[in-house]
Design an enzyme around this catalytic site. Structure first.
Site, PDB file in Angstrom:
ATOM      1  N   GLY A 111      -9.745  18.133 -10.033  1.00 36.59           N
ATOM      2  CA  GLY A 111      -9.799  16.685  -9.793  1.00 36.59           C
ATOM      3  C   GLY A 111      -9.845  15.903 -11.335  1.00 36.59           C
ATOM      4  O   GLY A 111      -9.158  16.266 -12.007  1.00 36.59           O
ATOM      5  N   SER A 112     -10.525  14.858 -11.457  1.00 37.40           N
ATOM      6  CA  SER A 112     -10.213  14.057 -12.671  1.00 37.40           C
ATOM      7  C   SER A 112     -10.604  14.554 -14.029  1.00 37.40           C
ATOM      8  O   SER A 112      -9.975  14.022 -15.199  1.00 37.40           O
ATOM      9  CB  SER A 112     -10.943  12.607 -12.580  1.00 37.40           C
ATOM     10  OG  SER A 112     -10.582  11.861 -11.321  1.00 37.40           O
ATOM     11  N   THR A 113     -11.438  15.715 -14.033  1.00 42.07           N
ATOM     12  CA  THR A 113     -11.568  16.333 -15.398  1.00 42.07           C
ATOM     13  C   THR A 113     -10.159  16.882 -15.865  1.00 42.07           C
ATOM     14  O   THR A 113     -10.290  17.077 -17.287  1.00 42.07           O
ATOM     15  CB  THR A 113     -12.653  17.583 -15.097  1.00 42.07           C
ATOM     16  OG1 THR A 113     -12.321  18.427 -13.998  1.00 42.07           O
ATOM     17  CG2 THR A 113     -14.033  17.097 -14.986  1.00 42.07           C
ATOM     18  N   LYS A 147      -7.535  15.319 -16.151  1.00 42.74           N
ATOM     19  CA  LYS A 147      -7.011  14.211 -16.916  1.00 42.74           C
ATOM     20  C   LYS A 147      -6.880  14.530 -18.418  1.00 42.74           C
ATOM     21  O   LYS A 147      -6.163  14.027 -18.900  1.00 42.74           O
ATOM     22  CB  LYS A 147      -7.527  12.966 -16.462  1.00 42.74           C
ATOM     23  CG  LYS A 147      -7.089  12.503 -14.978  1.00 42.74           C
ATOM     24  CD  LYS A 147      -7.972  11.484 -14.554  1.00 42.74           C
ATOM     25  CE  LYS A 147      -7.374  11.063 -13.166  1.00 42.74           C
ATOM     26  NZ  LYS A 147      -8.207   9.778 -12.503  1.00 42.74           N
TER      27      LYS A 147
END
Length: 582
Positions: free
Chosen positions: A307-309, A311
């Site tokens: 997920g967003s980690t 990014k």
């Protein structure tokens, strides 16, 4: 005349036979002389071996200690009880005493006592006090030899890192098996003389070859950090009714791991006991499957959608390639269309216009997808490999899983878009944390590890362990810019629940949905590091399938905040005050 010829023939025959016998005797005498002179030592040893009985003396396995010298894996003295059939004088007495003292049935002991063999083991891993009692009976034919059994003073602590040993004291999983050659030592022997009936001749004494004990493994684990992280993980699991919780804490400069938590853990002193809630399991295959699952180190052996980690990785690639700066502007209407796919932002109403720093602070999916598309498939894939994500980290634990990623030839814009914000592929927690550490430490790809050095019993260093590093995966300038952006994520953005009073903390939250989509199950996570300008600690918390609120910033970020609140002062890492900033 015929009789004369016959006598001459017989005399010749006798002379030939005599000559042949003489030659044979001469040959045998020569062979005997040869053996006596040239092979006497060999046959002497063979004769001696026929009258010697050998018993093994186990070497003490080397200790495993934490970075401060606290023993995490030790040895406990136990005994092995054996019988020698030819020396037993009162079989019934021996059977009765051994059955009572060892807690075995008389039938089982009788089979051992009455078996014709040079030595028959009755029971191993016997408590030393029991062994001493049996020895005090002074039973002819009963031998009590001291042995060692692995003992873990802290029970469940770091169970999936340390691992355990089998009945032969050989490593099974974890550090115990990886550093087997250093830890195991070399067994010794006891040699006793026996007569033709196999009865030991006490007056001739015994010869001993002393064992060589194993060496000490000094690890990077810190007992206090591991214990506190375990406490936080246990509390989070109970509070959120989660399936499991993982926490990894590492030095981002050299890859030394301070803590590796996988809750629920298991009791290292009883590794074959399943949790009580499992109930009785009679099927052996099912039982073994459950044990394997219980022993798995999810931080290393299992992959998940980050997920967003992730990014962090997309941002680093975009900044390094120069397709974005901190001031680059993006517009988020709440979604983005890639080819024929509409991909929404977590904020359905959109974030509007924002610079890239705020895109990261708000964890905006369309903005990070745009960065990925600007890089293009080939360039993004190149950075994916350059950052080390296509290879295993090389951590010194067995069974590390590799990244599950699209093949380059199978990637289109939609696959690129989903990867850019952390979906449609899988990594391990240790891989993600290692990559993040390498991007914020100045651009040096490190190898995560537990082993630090090998010592002898007196604490002298025999070997300093070293692990590969790769410099320059990104520039110092990009790394510094990335740290500034991630500090803003925590101080003013979605990671604000990770803030620590008196310290600058950088980090990134994530909330990923477990496959299949629509399952209603989520993984909440947070990566944090401190101090933000010169990181000395980096950590990740992963909460699997929390009930109720499941956002990473709400569920996982507070875990790292509490960890840092205690760990940073404990490690002597200085913060700032209102007059002085780092």
């Amino acid at each position: 005349m015929q009789d004369g010829h016959s006598k001459i023939y017989h005399r010749k025959k006798i002379l030939v036979m005599f000559f042949i016998c003489a030659m044979v005797m001469l040959g045998l005498f020569g062979r005997l002389l040869f053996l006596c002179i040239n092979s006497s030592a060999h046959y002497s040893r063979m004769a001696q071996d026929l009258h010697e009985r050998e018993r093994s003396i186990k070497a003490a396995r080397g200790k495993i200690v934490d970075r401060n010298g606290i023993v995490l894996a030790d040895n406990k003295t136990v005994c092995t009880v054996s019988v020698i059939h030819n020396q037993v004088e009162d079989a019934e007495k021996v059977i009765s005493i051994l059955s009572r003292e060892l807690g075995l049935s008389e039938e089982k002991v009788r089979k051992r006592v009455e078996k014709y063999s040079s030595m028959e083991r009755v029971k191993s891993n016997v408590d030393k006090s029991v062994g001493d009692r049996i020895r005090a009976y002074d039973l002819p034919g009963v031998k009590v030899d001291e042995d060692y059994k692995r003992y873990y003073p802290f029970g469940t602590l770091a169970s999936k890192v340390l691992g355990f040993t089998g009945g032969d004291n050989q490593g099974i999983i974890g550090l115990e098996v990886v550093y087997e050659n250093s830890l195991k030592g070399e067994s010794g022997t006891i040699l006793t003389i026996t007569d033709a009936r196999g009865i030991e001749q006490e007056e001739k004494g015994e010869r001993r070859v002393e064992p060589v004990n194993g060496k000490t493994l000094v690890t990077s684990l810190d007992l206090n950090i591991q214990a506190y992280a375990t406490q936080l993980a246990t509390q989070a699991m109970a509070a959120k009714e989660a399936d499991s919780v993982q926490i990894l804490a590492m030095n981002p400069k050299n890859g030394e791991i301070y803590a590796c938590v996988n809750v629920p853990e298991f009791d290292l002193n009883h590794p074959y006991e399943l949790p009580e809630e499992t109930g009785e399991v009679t099927d052996e295959k099912l039982r073994q499957d459950l044990l394997n699952k219980m022993w798995r180190n999810s931080c290393i052996n299992d992959t998940y959608e980050p997920g967003s980690t992730f990014k962090i990785i997309t941002a680093a690639a975009g900044l390094e390639e120069g397709v974005i700066t901190t001031k680059s502007t993006f517009h988020c209407p709440g979604f983005i269309v890639v080819d024929d796919r509409r991909i929404r932002c977590h904020k359905v109403t959109g974030h509007g216009s924002q610079d890239f720093t705020h895109c990261m602070m708000n964890s905006c999916n369309p903005a990070l997808i745009s960065v990925g598309l600007r890089l293009g498939i080939d360039t993004y894939y190149r950075y994916f490999e350059q950052f080390g994500l296509k290879q295993k980290t090389g951590i010194d634990l067995p069974g590390e899983a590799g990244t599950i990623m699209h093949r380059r030839e199978n990637m289109g814009n939609v696959e690129l878009a989903t990867v850019a914000f952390g979906q449609s592929f899988q990594v391990t927690a240790v891989q993600l944390l290692t990559t993040a550490a390498s991007l914020i430490n100045g651009g040096t790809r490190i190898t995560p590890h537990f082993g630090v050095r090998i010592e002898d019993a007196d604490g002298n260093t025999i070997q300093t362990l070293s692990f590969p590093v790769q410099e320059g995966i990104i520039s110092e300038e990009t790394s510094a810019t990335l740290r500034l952006i991630l500090e803003k994520v925590v101080s003013e953005g979605s990671g604000k629940n990770g803030r620590v009073e008196g310290y600058q903390v950088g980090g990134k939250t994530a909330t990923s949905q477990t496959l299949p989509r629509g399952s209603g199950k989520y993984i909440s996570s947070f990566i944090g590091f401190a101090p933000a300008d010169d990181p000395e600690v980096i950590a990740i918390a992963i909460v699997n399938h929390p009930k109720g609120i499941y956002y990473g910033g709400t569920v996982a970020a507070p875990i790292i905040r509490q960890l840092f609140e205690n760990v940073l002062p404990y490690l002597g890492i200085k913060g700032y005050n209102e007059f002085t900033k780092r």
